[in-house]
Structures are given as C-alpha cells and as structure tokens.
Design an enzyme around this catalytic site. Structure first.
Site, PDB file in Angstrom:
ATOM      1  CB  CYS A 246      -0.985   0.030   1.160  1.00  0.00           C
ATOM      2  SG  CYS A 246      -1.508  -1.560   1.788  1.00  0.00           S
TER       3      CYS A 246
ATOM      4  NE  ARG B 216       1.016  -9.680   4.464  1.00  0.00           N
ATOM      5  CZ  ARG B 216      -0.201  -9.502   3.997  1.00  0.00           C
ATOM      6  NH1 ARG B 216      -1.176 -10.305   4.377  1.00  0.00           N
ATOM      7  NH2 ARG B 216      -0.446  -8.530   3.154  1.00  0.00           N
TER       8      ARG B 216
ATOM      9  CD  GLN C 172      -0.976  -8.678  -0.687  1.00  0.00           C
ATOM     10  OE1 GLN C 172      -0.310  -7.656  -0.778  1.00  0.00           O
ATOM     11  NE2 GLN C 172      -2.002  -8.801   0.121  1.00  0.00           N
TER      12      GLN C 172
ATOM     13  CG  ASP D 175      -2.022  -5.226  -3.093  1.00  0.00           C
ATOM     14  OD1 ASP D 175      -3.235  -5.118  -2.883  1.00  0.00           O
ATOM     15  OD2 ASP D 175      -1.144  -4.822  -2.314  1.00  0.00           O
TER      16      ASP D 175
ATOM     17  CG  HIS E  23      -3.579  -0.021  -3.035  1.00  0.00           C
ATOM     18  ND1 HIS E  23      -2.451  -0.731  -3.322  1.00  0.00           N
ATOM     19  CD2 HIS E  23      -3.976  -0.415  -1.801  1.00  0.00           C
ATOM     20  CE1 HIS E  23      -2.154  -1.499  -2.286  1.00  0.00           C
ATOM     21  NE2 HIS E  23      -3.065  -1.343  -1.357  1.00  0.00           N
TER      22      HIS E  23
ATOM     23  CE  LYS F  51     -11.322  -8.917   6.289  1.00  0.00           C
ATOM     24  NZ  LYS F  51     -10.238  -9.857   6.245  1.00  0.00           N
TER      25      LYS F  51
ATOM     26  CG  HIS G 264      -6.271  -1.441   0.868  1.00  0.00           C
ATOM     27  ND1 HIS G 264      -4.932  -1.269   1.142  1.00  0.00           N
ATOM     28  CD2 HIS G 264      -6.915  -0.477   1.554  1.00  0.00           C
ATOM     29  CE1 HIS G 264      -4.790  -0.252   1.977  1.00  0.00           C
ATOM     30  NE2 HIS G 264      -5.976   0.249   2.238  1.00  0.00           N
TER      31      HIS G 264
HETATM   32 ZN    ZN Z   1      -3.252  -2.256   0.440  1.00  0.00          ZN
END
Ligand code: ZN
Length: 561
Positions: free
Chosen positions: A256, A285, A303, A305, A307, A387, A433
């Site tokens: 992010c 992680r 990910q 991912d 945004h 979410k 996200h």
């Molecule tokens: Zn994020």
C-alpha cells in the site's frame, strides 16, 4: 477418547481437547509415540465405554477445589488452564470414573455416541507455541449415522489424493527446502510456466479494466510502516527490521504505501479519479512454523494487489466494478460458487465511527445491488476499514479465502493525500485495497487441489504430447510437433523406443490434456488421431483442423478438455 487413552496409558497427561468443525482432537503429553495400532486399541476401548452407556454428570465446583483435584492426580496442564480462568466456579464433567474440565454442554451418556473414527496423530506444541513442549494430538471425527461417517471418510481420501504438496512433487511444480527456509516457495519450470500464464492473463485484464501497473521495492524505511499504522497494528506479522547506514528498513508486509507514494508524486485533479494502481507485489509476513502449510500458508508470497483512489461518491460504483471483475476472474479459473462475508469494525481500529459506518454501508449496498448473498463477520474488518471477503468453493465444496475488497478512509489521512476538486479546493480521496486471487502461491495451491493437478488446457504446462508407435513414424511426428509449436501450442514429443501403452500411461500420469498418437495409418493419410485426457479418441483430423480447434480452446480458456 481421553477416557480411553487414560485407561490404556495411565501416564498420559491431558492437555486440551476441543470439538472442531469436522470432528475433535485431544492433546496428550506422553513419552511413547502413538502408533496406528495404539489408535486401533483406543478405538476399541472407546467402543467399550460407549457400550457401558455411562451418564455424563456435570459438577459445578469452586475453582480452587478443581485445582486441588487436578493437582492431586498430576494433571498439570489442567492446573495451568484453571489458573488462567477468571471465574470463581468451573464446571467438570464425570463419566465412568473419568473426570475432565469442560464448559459443556455434553450429550447425556456415552451410549449416545454412534459412528466415530480416529483419523490421525500429529505433533502439536502446548498452546501452539514452539517454545513449549511438543504434545501428541489425536484427531477423530464422529457422526450420528454410520453412512455419514463413511461418506466423510471417502471425502478425506479424495482430499488426500488432491493434496497440493503431494501433487506439486509428482508433477514437479514447486518445492520448499529446509536449507532455504520454511514457508518459502521455489517455483519449478512447470509451476512457473503456469504462474506466468496466470500473470499474463491477469495483466491483460487489468490493463483492459483501466488499471495502471506498478513495480515497487521489497524493502522500505521502517518509518513508512509506522506512518501506515502497520507497526502498531500488524507487528506480530512483520519481520525484525534491518539496519542500512544507521536507518531501520523493513521487508514489506504490504504494498500500500508504495502505491500511495505514486499517487502523491503529482497534483491530482477530480477529473483523473478514480486512479487504479495494480501490482503483482511480493510481500513477506511472519507466520509461526507450526501453521505453515505447503502453498497455503507461507512466509513470502505475491499478492495480486491493487489500490483504487476515488472520491467518496465513487465508492459504490468502484466496489460494484471490482465485484464484477473479481467474479469474472474467478469464473475463468473454474470457480463459480462462493461464500461472501462482510467484515465489520474490529476491536482495535483507527478512524471515526462515522467513516466506518459510511464505508460499511457502501460495501453492503454494492452486495445488495449485485444480489449477492453474504454473511456478516462481526469484528473481522481490518484496522483501517471494513471489507468484503470472497471464499471460493472448490470441486470438493471446500471454501478457500481468495478475494478481498477493503475500504480505507484512514491511510489517505495518515499520508495526507489530496485531490483538487471542481471547487478548486483540496479534498481527501478514499482508498480501496483489493486482491482478486489473493496470493499467487495460495491460489496455485487451491487450483492444484480443485483440478487434482489436471489443469485446464490454457493453464497446462504441456498442452499436447505427440507420441509415436514405432521409429518409422518419427519424421511425421516431428512435423506435427513443430507445426503445433510454431502456432504457440506447448507441445512435447516422445519418440522413445517404448511400447505405446507405456508412453500413454506416462503422459496420463503427467495429466497432459491432449495426446496425438502417430502410427502407420496417420502417416499414410497425413492425418492425426487425438486422445483426450478423459480417454476419449477423436479423429482422424488434419493437422490444420487440430491446430484451429486447440488454438480456439486455449484462447477462449475453455475448461473442459
Ligand atoms: Zn493495500
């Protein structure tokens, strides 16, 4: 079961034994390692206890009395548990002379237990902490009906057959190594080819959907993660920082802040919004070694991912678009059943209650407009916002968490993000996200199990294998193989001097979707016969006909072979 274990092995100390979604387990501290023969003996003893139909008696006693009782019989784990209970009184259950600490409720008597089975033994640290003693956990299950148990045991066999760790090895897709480190995935050529195919598809669709693709670093200053709130709210999943020239850096647990940075590199006008940034971002992680599991629970993963930065009045439309996009992507991979959850404000959160309510409502409305059924997961939101989680159901109807869509009012605040509105003033954008597949590693694990390693044509590392019956067929087989390769079809050629039955079996083991078998007839007619992975034969076909068919099926990502 615990009663049976204590009768057979009086030295065993009792730890904890809860019910689970699909059965129960109990942890024992005992010197010997339980063998399959031990499990059979325990089952037999359990049957005896059930036959006796002992009544379960509930006793409420002062906590101190329970502590003395378990101390006197050397059940130290129970004493430890009791010391942590805050209540003045605790409940014990007793049956046939066996007594245990339990909140209840229970069935009335042991005779009510009907179909049951002990399934396996595994090591488990006391309280899941690797610093504690390793105990032995016996897993079992129980049903009210013998047929239900049988059905469940068949299901477990199917689960075992589809285990992605086993298939990953057999099909040479990926590996992990103690030498390299637990929870770190090494993609082998065939697995990497599948991943690359998924990534290419992902990339095309994201460009089409108006996303801009980013690449960002794997580390950043620790201060960035302080600013984002991760150091406060996510610390237990982050690795220790590393020092570079006196400054602490952190390997990224999230992408992010980097995407926020790109947004902030220029003045944004309301006309530009929504801005959509996507990245196949690899994050790291910390997961305890005890919970690591093949591709499903790892320490480093990529990910898919993205945004989205938008104005508040755009949230609902964006969520709707993301929902459509998510369900489209999942369907391409063969997932069209899912469970959807809306997760609300957790105990530890940032931001105002007003923001939480507005964003939760936006997610709710989007789900309702789409007519999607969902459950509320109270308190399971992320610290910065609510979410939507989508769990796909695989071919065994098992749910797997993949997609997530999160609204975030907080990070734009923390990073002081703005856009210039039509009124000429600066306003705060909203951040969304989202990840569709979640993690490529995990998604690959799910795909392997969903398809039992027999991937759809478009994902198969080898799409066609050309096999010859005898050496004299080699020239024609080479022509066909080259023809397919030049059209971009992933083709392998087996000219080996082996029996055709053996060659077919070998390719079938590797789950190749299409086999082209070349013999005298095919050479003389200049055609080919096709054998599908299902065993069905098609042909004779002209090579051009076959190329047209297969290219069309690859392009359209047709799932059936
Ligand atoms: Zn994020």
């Amino acid at each position: 079961m615990a009663h049976a274990v204590k009768e057979l092995f009086p030295d065993a100390k009792l730890a904890i034994g809860p019910a689970t979604d699909d059965g129960f387990y109990y942890d024992f501290d005992i010197e010997r390692t339980f063998t399959p023969e031990d499990l059979a003996a325990i089952e037999k003893k359990m049957t005896d206890i059930i036959k006796k139909n002992n009544v379960f008696v509930r006793k409420i006693v002062p906590k101190e009395e329970a502590i003395d009782l378990f101390k006197s019989v050397g059940e130290n784990y129970k004493v430890e548990l009791l010391n942590e209970i805050e209540d003045e009184e605790v409940s014990l259950y007793e049956e046939g002379g066996f007594i245990d600490l339990c909140r209840g409720p229970h069935i009335d008597s042991t005779g009510q237990v009907s179909a049951f089975k002990l399934l396996s033994v595994a090591g488990a640290y006391w309280r899941g902490n690797e610093k504690n003693k390793m105990l032995q956990r016996i897993y079992g299950t129980s049903f009210t009906d013998e047929n239900d148990l049988k059905e469940y045991l068949l299901f477990l066999e199917e689960v075992k057959k589809r285990d992605h760790r086993k298939l990953g090895k057999e099909l040479d897709l990926f590996s992990m190594s103690e030498e390299i480190g637990a929870g770190l995935i090494i993609w082998h050529p065939k697995g990497a080819l599948i991943r690359r195919t998924i990534e290419d598809f992902w990339l095309d669709e994201h460009y089409k959907a108006g996303y801009k693709i980013l690449y960002t670093p794997h580390i950043a200053k620790l201060d960035v993660w302080r600013k984002s709130g991760h150091v406060d709210f996510y610390k237990e999943n982050m690795y220790s920082p590393m020092e570079i020239e006196g400054i602490d850096y952190e390997i990224k647990p999230m992408n992010c802040p980097f995407h926020i940075h790109v947004y902030k590199t220029s003045l944004r006008s309301y006309r530009e919004l929504p801005v959509r940034y996507a990245e196949l971002g690899t994050v790291y992680r910390y997961e305890r070694s005890g919970v690591l599991h093949g591709l499903l629970r790892v320490r480093g993963f990529t990910q898919d991912d993205a945004h989205i930065f938008c104005m508040e009045n755009q949230i609902e439309d964006e969520i709707l678009t993301v929902l459509d996009f998510t369900l489209f992507i999942l369907k391409i991979f063969g997932f069209d059943h899912y469970d959807i959850y809306l997760s609300t404000k957790p105990e530890r959160y940032v931001g105002t209650l007003d923001n939480w309510e507005r964003s939760t409502n936006a997610l709710k409305r989007a789900l309702e407009i789409k007519g999607l059924l969902y459950d509320i997961d109270t308190g399971e939101g992320v610290f910065y916002g609510p979410k939507i989680d989508i769990k796909v159901k695989d071919s065994l109807n098992r749910p797997w968490q993949c997609s997530t869509i999160q609204v975030d009012f907080n990070n734009p605040e923390r990073f002081d993000m703005t856009y210039r509105g039509s009124d000429g003033k600066d306003h705060r954008p909203i951040m969304i996200h989202r990840a569709l597949m979640g993690s490529l590693e995990r998604f690959f694990g799910i795909l392997i199990e969903h398809y039992a390693g027999a991937f759809p044509l478009w994902l198969s590392p080898v799409q066609v294998e050309v096999l010859t019956i005898a050496e004299r067929h080699s020239d024609y087989a080479v022509t066909i193989s080259e023809g397919l390769k030049s059209e971009g079809v992933r083709t392998s050629l087996n000219l080996e001097n082996e029996k055709i039955g053996y060659k077919i079996r070998n390719a079938t083991m590797r789950k190749v979707p299409y086999l082209v078998i070349i013999g005298d007839k095919e050479v003389s007619e200049q055609k080919l016969t096709l054998r599908k992975r299902s065993g069905e034969n098609i042909g004779p076909l002209k090579i051009e006909e076959f190329i047209d068919i297969i290219k069309d099926r690859i392009k359209n990502k047709i799932l059936e072979i």
